[in-house]
Design an enzyme around this catalytic site. Structure first.
Site, PDB file in Angstrom:
ATOM      1  N   ASP A  37      15.858   5.868   4.738  1.00 47.83           N
ATOM      2  CA  ASP A  37      14.809   4.852   4.655  1.00 47.83           C
ATOM      3  C   ASP A  37      14.356   4.449   6.057  1.00 47.83           C
ATOM      4  OD1 ASP A  37      13.100   2.950   3.666  1.00 47.83           O
ATOM      5  OD2 ASP A  37      14.602   1.814   2.572  1.00 47.83           O
ATOM      6  N   ASP A  38      13.092   4.712   6.375  1.00 45.20           N
ATOM      7  CA  ASP A  38      12.519   4.324   7.676  1.00 45.20           C
ATOM      8  C   ASP A  38      13.186   5.036   8.850  1.00 45.20           C
ATOM      9  OD1 ASP A  38      10.958   2.570   6.254  1.00 45.20           O
ATOM     10  OD2 ASP A  38      11.663   0.755   7.247  1.00 45.20           O
ATOM     11  N   CYS A  73       7.237   2.675   2.395  1.00 46.17           N
ATOM     12  CA  CYS A  73       8.303   3.120   1.498  1.00 46.17           C
ATOM     13  C   CYS A  73       7.831   3.533   0.104  1.00 46.17           C
ATOM     14  CB  CYS A  73       9.359   2.027   1.366  1.00 46.17           C
ATOM     15  SG  CYS A  73      10.113   1.522   2.936  1.00 46.17           S
ATOM     16  N   ASP A 302      11.606   8.707   4.047  1.00 43.63           N
ATOM     17  CA  ASP A 302      10.321   8.390   3.419  1.00 43.63           C
ATOM     18  C   ASP A 302       9.202   8.207   4.440  1.00 43.63           C
ATOM     19  OD1 ASP A 302      11.373   6.000   4.402  1.00 43.63           O
ATOM     20  OD2 ASP A 302      11.296   4.946   2.485  1.00 43.63           O
ATOM     21  N   ASN A 303       9.525   7.742   5.627  1.00 43.56           N
ATOM     22  CA  ASN A 303       8.535   7.574   6.703  1.00 43.56           C
ATOM     23  C   ASN A 303       9.272   7.400   8.017  1.00 43.56           C
ATOM     24  OD1 ASN A 303       8.422   4.711   4.909  1.00 43.56           O
ATOM     25  ND2 ASN A 303       8.963   4.449   7.070  1.00 43.56           N
TER      26      ASN A 303
END
Length: 522
Positions: A37-38, A73, A302-303
């Site tokens: 995540d991130d 997200c 996700d990013n």
């Protein structure tokens, strides 16, 4: 006398169908997806994950041109699961009104995810961790044999999991650290798998998302590490170089904000250590169970994330390389070790690739392209990845002449902001509809109602460009030649030849309206 022949025939057909499915499934590979995540890649976000570099990157393929389709997200996760751009699955931001676990998702898109397709084709399917930001439900989404979904956004302690339809509350004990709980759930699932029945496992730990809480055993790591001081770190933008949200004060960043950035950078690295341990444990278990050789493993995020670039404190949501590039590593049957792939891919490509691996036809409404043949060939590849480099996680130790390739990918984002997201402690107006304005960032807002844009990310063997149009009151345009300007310091948007600008603008309009195969022609 009752004729039992129809009942017997029906039961026989079901039995034959069952065994036919089992025989077909027995020849299929297992698939594991680890979705962080991130997690950035541009700012050395893979550096703390030494085990992952050794056990995945050095044993498989690393895509050095991997991008999210939306740098936020919920839309990115929806794209990964469906293989569709956000304008098609209609999850456009992290809010319920923006489609994040809204009715469109639950009634339409959840019926079209790759886990469901795999389950329908004989796979045991497992999910553990963050799903979509607005997921707070006792319902188990369709397509999962074993479900451990996190309620809401990423947390590390004091969270709730939906465990196969039963809500379970966790506290702040050391053994309740979320990444470790996900690891234990995965270990249990894997222990029950048999070689003749394929499985899919998706694990979505909270790292490296805020609140950046490391496991207690990792709190003393990286004490002397500071955020990467890239050439665009704390660079103040003028009115022609960056869109208005980036130019918000304070600029330049104050020493106390920079100190906070350094602290968050360290903590993000610390949170990833538990993920690194999870991956090592998982691979060791796969080997003990004789499952490793028939298992594809995908590691991605996700990013991305920025920390101080262009005097923006810390967040994602922007169309710059820090935010849109993601780590992407693949190992599995037929994939060469230390393989570095230049061919550009997007998160929307994962779903069709997994369906390809599983021998399942790709539905016509999927926007992404399978990279299964790319990752299993010598095309679009550099010879080796050097996992010991301190300068880059993916620097090749030797190179060969890159073959020709070209692709245009869509990056899209819809700004999120309203009068309700206004922070009264910051010196801005409620009517400005700003969002993510926090004191630790000096009230530099990370989002707003009109932080809306679309970009063409254009990569070929001989060019590397991005062209973006913002839907704001300025009608702002940003464009960069990343071969000449890798840190995006010189905005060419207002200096391009009219013919080039109109061509990119036309391609962007078409990408923003594309669906299925029409998304793959650029």
């Amino acid at each position: 006398m009752v004729n039992s022949r129809p009942i017997f025939t029906c039961n026989l057909l079901w039995l034959l169908l069952f065994f036919h499915t089992k025989v077909i499934a027995a020849n299929k590979p297992n698939i594991i997806v680890i979705l962080t995540d991130d997690q950035d890649v541009v700012l050395n976000g893979m550096t703390p994950m030494q085990r992952t570099q050794k056990l995945l990157a050095a044993k498989g393929a690393t895509f050095i041109n991997a991008f999210t389709s939306s740098p936020i997200c919920c839309p990115a996760r929806a794209s990964l699961l469906t293989g569709k751009y956000a304008h098609n699955h209609q999850t456009i931001n992290n809010s319920m009104s923006g489609g994040c676990y809204g009715e469109q998702w639950k009634t339409h898109n959840e019926q079209r995810t790759f886990p469901l397709y795999l389950q329908q084709n004989g796979y045991n399917t497992f999910y553990a961790g963050k799903y979509l930001n607005q997921y707070h439900s006792i319902d188990v989404p369709p397509g999962y044999t074993d479900w451990h979904g996190l309620y809401g956004n990423s947390k590390y302690y004091n969270y709730t999991l939906n465990e196969n339809g039963v809500s379970k509350l966790f506290g702040d004990l050391e053994q309740e650290y979320l990444t470790d709980v996900l690891r234990s759930r995965l270990e249990k699932f894997l222990s029950l798998q048999l070689p003749d029945n394929p499985f899919l496992a998706v694990v979505a730990p909270p790292a490296a998302h805020s609140p950046f809480t490391p496991a207690k055993r990792h709190e003393s790591f990286f004490v002397n590490v500071t955020a990467l001081r890239t050439p665009n770190f704390n660079v103040v933008s003028d009115e022609l170089s960056k869109h208005w949200l980036v130019r918000m004060p304070p600029a330049p960043l104050t020493p106390d904000i920079i100190a906070t950035i350094d602290s968050y950078y360290r903590q993000r690295w610390q949170t990833l250590l538990a993920v690194d341990e999870l991956i090592e444990s998982m691979i060791n278990q796969l080997r003990r169970l004789n499952l490793y050789d028939n298992t594809y493993i995908v590691f991605t995020s996700d990013n991305g994330y920025h920390l101080g670039q262009f005097a923006m404190p810390f967040d994602k949501r922007q169309p710059y390389e820090t935010d849109i590039r993601v780590p992407f590593i693949v190992t599995g049957p037929g994939i060469k070790s230390k393989h570095v792939v230049e061919h550009p891919i997007s998160l929307i490509d994962l779903a069709p690739t997994i369906l390809d691996w599983a021998g399942i036809g790709t539905p016509d409404d999927i926007d992404g392209e399978s990279f299964a043949t790319v990752v299993n060939s010598d095309s679009n590849a550099i010879d080796q990845v050097d996992t010991t480099s301190e300068m880059s996680d993916y620097e090749p130790s030797s190179t060969v002449e890159s073959p020709k390739f070209e692709r245009q990918l869509l990056i899209e984002y819809w700004g999120e902001g309203s009068t309700d997201t206004w922070n009264k402690l910051c010196p801005w107006n409620r009517r400005d509809r700003l969002n993510e304005c926090t004191l630790d960032a000096g009230c530099h807002c990370q989002d707003s109602w009109n932080n809306t844009y679309g970009c063409v990310r254009h990569i070929a063997h001989d060019l590397d460009k991005i062209y973006c149009e913002f839907i704001d009151r300025e009608g702002f345009v940003e464009a960069y030649d990343l071969f000449a300007d890798p840190f995006q310091l010189i905005n060419l948007g207002f200096d391009m030849l009219p013919s080039e600008r109109s061509t990119y603008s036309l391609h962007l309009d078409k990408l923003k309206q594309c669906e299925g195969k029409s998304c793959q022609i650029f």
